[in-house]
Scaffold this motif. Structure first.
Motif, PDB file in Angstrom:
ATOM      1  N   ALA A  14      45.133  -2.833  26.421  1.00 57.89           N
ATOM      2  CA  ALA A  14      45.463  -1.655  25.620  1.00 57.89           C
ATOM      3  C   ALA A  14      44.837  -1.776  24.238  1.00 57.89           C
ATOM      4  N   GLY A  15      44.265  -0.688  23.769  1.00 62.93           N
ATOM      5  CA  GLY A  15      43.567  -0.687  22.495  1.00 62.93           C
ATOM      6  C   GLY A  15      42.083  -0.959  22.609  1.00 62.93           C
ATOM      7  N   GLY A  16      41.661  -1.396  23.790  1.00 58.22           N
ATOM      8  CA  GLY A  16      40.260  -1.708  24.010  1.00 58.22           C
ATOM      9  C   GLY A  16      39.433  -0.495  24.371  1.00 58.22           C
ATOM     10  N   SER A  17      38.170  -0.759  24.720  1.00 58.18           N
ATOM     11  CA  SER A  17      37.223   0.315  25.011  1.00 58.18           C
ATOM     12  C   SER A  17      36.474   0.039  26.302  1.00 58.18           C
ATOM     13  N   LEU A  18      36.044   1.112  26.934  1.00 58.30           N
ATOM     14  CA  LEU A  18      35.151   1.062  28.087  1.00 58.30           C
ATOM     15  C   LEU A  18      34.214   2.250  28.015  1.00 58.30           C
ATOM     16  N   ARG A  19      33.033   2.104  28.599  1.00 60.54           N
ATOM     17  CA  ARG A  19      32.137   3.240  28.738  1.00 60.54           C
ATOM     18  C   ARG A  19      31.821   3.434  30.214  1.00 60.54           C
ATOM     19  N   LEU A  20      32.164   4.575  30.713  1.00 62.39           N
ATOM     20  CA  LEU A  20      31.859   4.925  32.088  1.00 62.39           C
ATOM     21  C   LEU A  20      30.526   5.658  32.151  1.00 62.39           C
ATOM     22  N   SER A  21      29.818   5.452  33.250  1.00 61.89           N
ATOM     23  CA  SER A  21      28.551   6.147  33.484  1.00 61.89           C
ATOM     24  C   SER A  21      28.641   6.945  34.767  1.00 61.89           C
ATOM     25  N   CYS A  22      27.940   8.044  34.792  1.00 60.78           N
ATOM     26  CA  CYS A  22      27.846   8.893  35.975  1.00 60.78           C
ATOM     27  C   CYS A  22      26.363   9.146  36.201  1.00 60.78           C
ATOM     28  N   ALA A  23      25.792   8.457  37.164  1.00 60.91           N
ATOM     29  CA  ALA A  23      24.370   8.587  37.443  1.00 60.91           C
ATOM     30  C   ALA A  23      24.151   9.634  38.523  1.00 60.91           C
ATOM     31  N   GLY A  24      23.244  10.554  38.245  1.00 57.83           N
ATOM     32  CA  GLY A  24      22.961  11.618  39.187  1.00 57.83           C
ATOM     33  C   GLY A  24      21.582  11.490  39.793  1.00 57.83           C
ATOM     34  N   SER A  25      21.487  11.833  41.061  1.00 55.83           N
ATOM     35  CA  SER A  25      20.190  11.803  41.729  1.00 55.83           C
ATOM     36  C   SER A  25      19.512  13.155  41.587  1.00 55.83           C
ATOM     37  N   VAL A  64      43.287  13.051  25.563  1.00 55.95           N
ATOM     38  CA  VAL A  64      42.212  12.111  25.240  1.00 55.95           C
ATOM     39  C   VAL A  64      41.424  12.500  23.989  1.00 55.95           C
ATOM     40  N   LYS A  65      41.743  13.638  23.406  1.00 52.07           N
ATOM     41  CA  LYS A  65      41.021  14.085  22.206  1.00 52.07           C
ATOM     42  C   LYS A  65      41.129  13.042  21.111  1.00 52.07           C
ATOM     43  N   GLY A  66      39.990  12.771  20.493  1.00 54.25           N
ATOM     44  CA  GLY A  66      39.953  11.786  19.414  1.00 54.25           C
ATOM     45  C   GLY A  66      39.787  10.363  19.891  1.00 54.25           C
ATOM     46  N   ARG A  67      39.930  10.130  21.190  1.00 54.59           N
ATOM     47  CA  ARG A  67      39.767   8.780  21.739  1.00 54.59           C
ATOM     48  C   ARG A  67      38.581   8.688  22.688  1.00 54.59           C
ATOM     49  N   PHE A  68      38.325   9.734  23.452  1.00 51.04           N
ATOM     50  CA  PHE A  68      37.237   9.747  24.433  1.00 51.04           C
ATOM     51  C   PHE A  68      36.104  10.650  23.945  1.00 51.04           C
ATOM     52  N   THR A  69      34.880  10.267  24.311  1.00 55.25           N
ATOM     53  CA  THR A  69      33.712  11.084  23.984  1.00 55.25           C
ATOM     54  C   THR A  69      32.825  11.197  25.214  1.00 55.25           C
ATOM     55  N   ILE A  70      32.510  12.427  25.585  1.00 55.91           N
ATOM     56  CA  ILE A  70      31.599  12.660  26.693  1.00 55.91           C
ATOM     57  C   ILE A  70      30.214  12.942  26.140  1.00 55.91           C
ATOM     58  N   SER A  71      29.204  12.435  26.811  1.00 57.86           N
ATOM     59  CA  SER A  71      27.830  12.670  26.393  1.00 57.86           C
ATOM     60  C   SER A  71      26.937  12.624  27.627  1.00 57.86           C
ATOM     61  N   LEU A  81      31.153   8.549  29.570  1.00 50.41           N
ATOM     62  CA  LEU A  81      32.469   8.783  28.995  1.00 50.41           C
ATOM     63  C   LEU A  81      32.837   7.525  28.219  1.00 50.41           C
ATOM     64  N   GLN A  82      32.744   7.623  26.903  1.00 50.63           N
ATOM     65  CA  GLN A  82      33.149   6.522  26.044  1.00 50.63           C
ATOM     66  C   GLN A  82      34.643   6.635  25.805  1.00 50.63           C
ATOM     67  N   MET A  83      35.365   5.585  26.142  1.00 53.82           N
ATOM     68  CA  MET A  83      36.818   5.593  26.034  1.00 53.82           C
ATOM     69  C   MET A  83      37.253   4.516  25.046  1.00 53.82           C
ATOM     70  N   ASN A  84      37.840   4.940  23.960  1.00 56.83           N
ATOM     71  CA  ASN A  84      38.311   4.027  22.927  1.00 56.83           C
ATOM     72  C   ASN A  84      39.827   4.089  22.812  1.00 56.83           C
TER      73      ASN A  84
END
Length: 124
Positions: A14-25, A64-71, A81-84
């Motif tokens: 808890a309090g940590g971060s992860l970045r998820l990726s979604c790769a498209g073909s 998730v507003k203010g904690r997650f960022t989609i790009s 999806l950057q999750m802080n």
């Protein structure tokens, strides 16, 4: 059509971060609006975030507003999806979805294409 593969999930405190990726073909990834959804055990799937095909407009769930960022990086056919500041309640399987329609369709969960998900577990 597009195939989606999520990655980046794992175990985090808890309090940590992860970045998820979604790769498209495919060459048309840049034509798709991308959304992130999650489903926790015993709960319904819920919308997390979405980004328009151009990357110019984003939308987030209040939780998730203010904690997650989609790009996205259309040159790399990938969305992120950057999750802080992760919380215990963020534990879920996270899925990305794609559709050529706009944010409203994707946010409603009516996308034509879905990945198989990546598991995020937040521990105390």
């Amino acid at each position: 059509q597009v195939q989606l593969v999520e990655s980046g999930g794992g175990l985090v405190q808890a309090g940590g971060s992860l970045r998820l990726s979604c790769a498209g073909s495919g060459r048309t990834f840049s034509s798709y609006t991308i959304g992130w959804f999650r489903q926790a055990p015993g709960k319904e799937r819920e919308f997390v975030a979405a980004i328009l095909w151009s990357g110019t407009i984003t939308n987030y769930a209040d939780s998730v507003k203010g904690r997650f960022t989609i790009s996205r990086d259309n040159a790399e056919n990938t969305a992120y999806l950057q999750m802080n500041n992760l919380k215990l309640e963020d534990t879920a399987n996270y899925y990305c979805a794609a559709d050529t329609e706009g944010l409203r369709t994707v946010k409603a969960g009516r996308s034509d294409y879905w990945g198989k998900g990546t598991l995020v577990t937040v521990s105390s």
